[in-house]
Each structure stands twice: as C-alpha cells, then as structure tokens.
Design a protein around this motif. Sequence first.
Motif, PDB file in Angstrom:
ATOM      1  N   ILE A 160       0.838  -1.197   0.000  1.00  0.00           N
ATOM      2  CA  ILE A 160       0.000   0.000   0.000  1.00  0.00           C
ATOM      3  C   ILE A 160       0.876   1.252   0.000  1.00  0.00           C
ATOM      4  O   ILE A 160       0.597   2.211  -0.735  1.00  0.00           O
ATOM      5  N   GLU A 161       1.934   1.238   0.781  1.00  0.00           N
ATOM      6  CA  GLU A 161       2.848   2.388   0.817  1.00  0.00           C
ATOM      7  C   GLU A 161       3.464   2.637  -0.557  1.00  0.00           C
ATOM      8  O   GLU A 161       3.570   3.774  -1.001  1.00  0.00           O
ATOM      9  N   PHE A 162       3.872   1.564  -1.247  1.00  0.00           N
ATOM     10  CA  PHE A 162       4.434   1.709  -2.589  1.00  0.00           C
ATOM     11  C   PHE A 162       3.397   2.304  -3.545  1.00  0.00           C
ATOM     12  O   PHE A 162       3.689   3.253  -4.282  1.00  0.00           O
ATOM     13  N   ILE A 163       2.188   1.782  -3.526  1.00  0.00           N
ATOM     14  CA  ILE A 163       1.125   2.287  -4.408  1.00  0.00           C
ATOM     15  C   ILE A 163       0.796   3.736  -4.063  1.00  0.00           C
ATOM     16  O   ILE A 163       0.597   4.568  -4.960  1.00  0.00           O
ATOM     17  N   ASP A 164       0.756   4.067  -2.778  1.00  0.00           N
ATOM     18  CA  ASP A 164       0.500   5.458  -2.358  1.00  0.00           C
ATOM     19  C   ASP A 164       1.582   6.400  -2.893  1.00  0.00           C
ATOM     20  O   ASP A 164       1.280   7.490  -3.371  1.00  0.00           O
ATOM     21  N   LYS A 165       2.833   5.966  -2.805  1.00  0.00           N
ATOM     22  CA  LYS A 165       3.933   6.803  -3.304  1.00  0.00           C
ATOM     23  C   LYS A 165       3.865   6.952  -4.815  1.00  0.00           C
ATOM     24  O   LYS A 165       4.102   8.036  -5.349  1.00  0.00           O
ATOM     25  N   LEU A 166       3.529   5.870  -5.499  1.00  0.00           N
ATOM     26  CA  LEU A 166       3.369   5.951  -6.948  1.00  0.00           C
ATOM     27  C   LEU A 166       2.242   6.927  -7.296  1.00  0.00           C
ATOM     28  O   LEU A 166       2.389   7.770  -8.178  1.00  0.00           O
ATOM     29  N   GLU A 167       1.156   6.839  -6.556  1.00  0.00           N
ATOM     30  CA  GLU A 167       0.023   7.736  -6.795  1.00  0.00           C
ATOM     31  C   GLU A 167       0.400   9.196  -6.544  1.00  0.00           C
ATOM     32  O   GLU A 167      -0.061  10.091  -7.258  1.00  0.00           O
ATOM     33  N   SER A 168       1.251   9.436  -5.576  1.00  0.00           N
ATOM     34  CA  SER A 168       1.650  10.815  -5.268  1.00  0.00           C
ATOM     35  C   SER A 168       2.457  11.442  -6.402  1.00  0.00           C
ATOM     36  O   SER A 168       2.561  12.667  -6.484  1.00  0.00           O
ATOM     37  N   THR A 169       3.011  10.623  -7.292  1.00  0.00           N
ATOM     38  CA  THR A 169       3.765  11.166  -8.424  1.00  0.00           C
ATOM     39  C   THR A 169       2.848  11.683  -9.531  1.00  0.00           C
ATOM     40  O   THR A 169       3.299  12.412 -10.418  1.00  0.00           O
ATOM     41  N   LEU A 170       1.585  11.318  -9.495  1.00  0.00           N
ATOM     42  CA  LEU A 170       0.652  11.696 -10.560  1.00  0.00           C
ATOM     43  C   LEU A 170       0.523  13.199 -10.747  1.00  0.00           C
ATOM     44  O   LEU A 170       0.343  13.671 -11.873  1.00  0.00           O
ATOM     45  N   ILE A 215      -5.550  -5.358  -3.764  1.00  0.00           N
ATOM     46  CA  ILE A 215      -5.242  -5.217  -2.339  1.00  0.00           C
ATOM     47  C   ILE A 215      -6.509  -5.346  -1.499  1.00  0.00           C
ATOM     48  O   ILE A 215      -6.495  -5.955  -0.425  1.00  0.00           O
ATOM     49  N   LYS A 216      -7.590  -4.798  -2.012  1.00  0.00           N
ATOM     50  CA  LYS A 216      -8.872  -4.870  -1.300  1.00  0.00           C
ATOM     51  C   LYS A 216      -9.252  -6.326  -1.029  1.00  0.00           C
ATOM     52  O   LYS A 216      -9.853  -6.641  -0.001  1.00  0.00           O
ATOM     53  N   TYR A 217      -8.882  -7.228  -1.932  1.00  0.00           N
ATOM     54  CA  TYR A 217      -9.181  -8.645  -1.772  1.00  0.00           C
ATOM     55  C   TYR A 217      -7.988  -9.426  -1.217  1.00  0.00           C
ATOM     56  O   TYR A 217      -7.873 -10.634  -1.393  1.00  0.00           O
ATOM     57  N   ASN A 218      -7.096  -8.702  -0.568  1.00  0.00           N
ATOM     58  CA  ASN A 218      -5.919  -9.260   0.107  1.00  0.00           C
ATOM     59  C   ASN A 218      -4.928  -9.917  -0.856  1.00  0.00           C
ATOM     60  O   ASN A 218      -4.146 -10.772  -0.451  1.00  0.00           O
ATOM     61  N   GLU A 219      -4.949  -9.512  -2.096  1.00  0.00           N
ATOM     62  CA  GLU A 219      -4.004 -10.013  -3.104  1.00  0.00           C
ATOM     63  C   GLU A 219      -2.891  -8.986  -3.306  1.00  0.00           C
ATOM     64  O   GLU A 219      -2.535  -8.637  -4.427  1.00  0.00           O
ATOM     65  N   TRP A 220      -2.332  -8.505  -2.204  1.00  0.00           N
ATOM     66  CA  TRP A 220      -1.344  -7.426  -2.263  1.00  0.00           C
ATOM     67  C   TRP A 220      -0.053  -7.858  -2.953  1.00  0.00           C
ATOM     68  O   TRP A 220       0.597  -7.062  -3.605  1.00  0.00           O
ATOM     69  N   GLY A 221       0.329  -9.124  -2.833  1.00  0.00           N
ATOM     70  CA  GLY A 221       1.535  -9.605  -3.513  1.00  0.00           C
ATOM     71  C   GLY A 221       1.381  -9.561  -5.024  1.00  0.00           C
ATOM     72  O   GLY A 221       2.283  -9.135  -5.755  1.00  0.00           O
ATOM     73  N   ILE A 222       0.223  -9.985  -5.490  1.00  0.00           N
ATOM     74  CA  ILE A 222      -0.067  -9.933  -6.929  1.00  0.00           C
ATOM     75  C   ILE A 222      -0.145  -8.482  -7.391  1.00  0.00           C
ATOM     76  O   ILE A 222       0.357  -8.140  -8.464  1.00  0.00           O
ATOM     77  N   ALA A 223      -0.758  -7.631  -6.575  1.00  0.00           N
ATOM     78  CA  ALA A 223      -0.857  -6.205  -6.919  1.00  0.00           C
ATOM     79  C   ALA A 223       0.526  -5.595  -7.086  1.00  0.00           C
ATOM     80  O   ALA A 223       0.791  -4.866  -8.048  1.00  0.00           O
ATOM     81  N   LEU A 224       1.396  -5.907  -6.187  1.00  0.00           N
ATOM     82  CA  LEU A 224       2.764  -5.389  -6.219  1.00  0.00           C
ATOM     83  C   LEU A 224       3.510  -5.901  -7.449  1.00  0.00           C
ATOM     84  O   LEU A 224       4.102  -5.129  -8.204  1.00  0.00           O
ATOM     85  N   GLU A 225       3.447  -7.206  -7.661  1.00  0.00           N
ATOM     86  CA  GLU A 225       4.141  -7.809  -8.792  1.00  0.00           C
ATOM     87  C   GLU A 225       3.598  -7.286 -10.127  1.00  0.00           C
ATOM     88  O   GLU A 225       4.371  -6.923 -11.021  1.00  0.00           O
ATOM     89  N   ASN A 226       2.276  -7.226 -10.260  1.00  0.00           N
ATOM     90  CA  ASN A 226       1.672  -6.731 -11.503  1.00  0.00           C
ATOM     91  C   ASN A 226       2.051  -5.283 -11.781  1.00  0.00           C
ATOM     92  O   ASN A 226       2.360  -4.926 -12.926  1.00  0.00           O
TER      93      ASN A 226
END
Length: 106
Positions: free
Chosen positions: A9-19, A52-63
């Motif tokens: 989530i932190e990685f996705i949040d940081k990526l989103e902050s670059t938008l 991530i909402k469905y607890n598939e955070w590893g797949i979310a990160l990898e994808n």
Amino acid sequence: MNVGKQRAIEFIDKLESTLENVDTNNIVENAFNSYNEKEYLENLIKEARELIKYNEWGIALENTIDNLLEVNYKLDDDLITSAVDALKVSKMFDETILNHLEKMKK
C-alpha cells in the motif's frame, strides 16, 4: 494489518503521489501500444488497489512493477526503495527483480 500488505500500500500510495507531476501529454509505450502516461498510471493504481482490497497485495505489487517495466517507466530512488522493501517482506524478492528495478532508476 499484514506488514507485506502495508508495504505494498505504501508503494502504491507513493506511486500515486507522483501523478500530480505527470504531464498529461506524456506517452508511455510497450511493444504493442502507446498510452497516455497519467491514464496508464491511474489504471495501474486502480487495479492494484482492487487486488489489495481482496488481500491479493503480492499480486498487486508484482503486476504493478511488471507493468511499469513493460513501458520502461523510470522511478525515483524513494519509489524503488519502497518497492524493494515491499518485495522483501512479501518474500518475492530476488536478484532479477533488483536488476530490473535498478534499470528503472531516473
């Protein structure tokens, strides 16, 4: 909350902050298509949050990382560190991924 999920989530949040700094006219390309950079990132983030909402955070990160690699997207050191931290916690970290992330440096 699971530490791996938190790091993803932190990685996705940081990526989103670059938008906010992305020029809406920028284009990213893979071998098959061209995409508006901002829309591409927004879609990656949306898909990651859904997983991530469905607890598939590893797949979310990898994808997310795989899709960024496909368009040769450049990341700053903070985002790369965040990705590495999340991958280490998720036990998906290996030297190949580190080499790919190094190529993504701005």
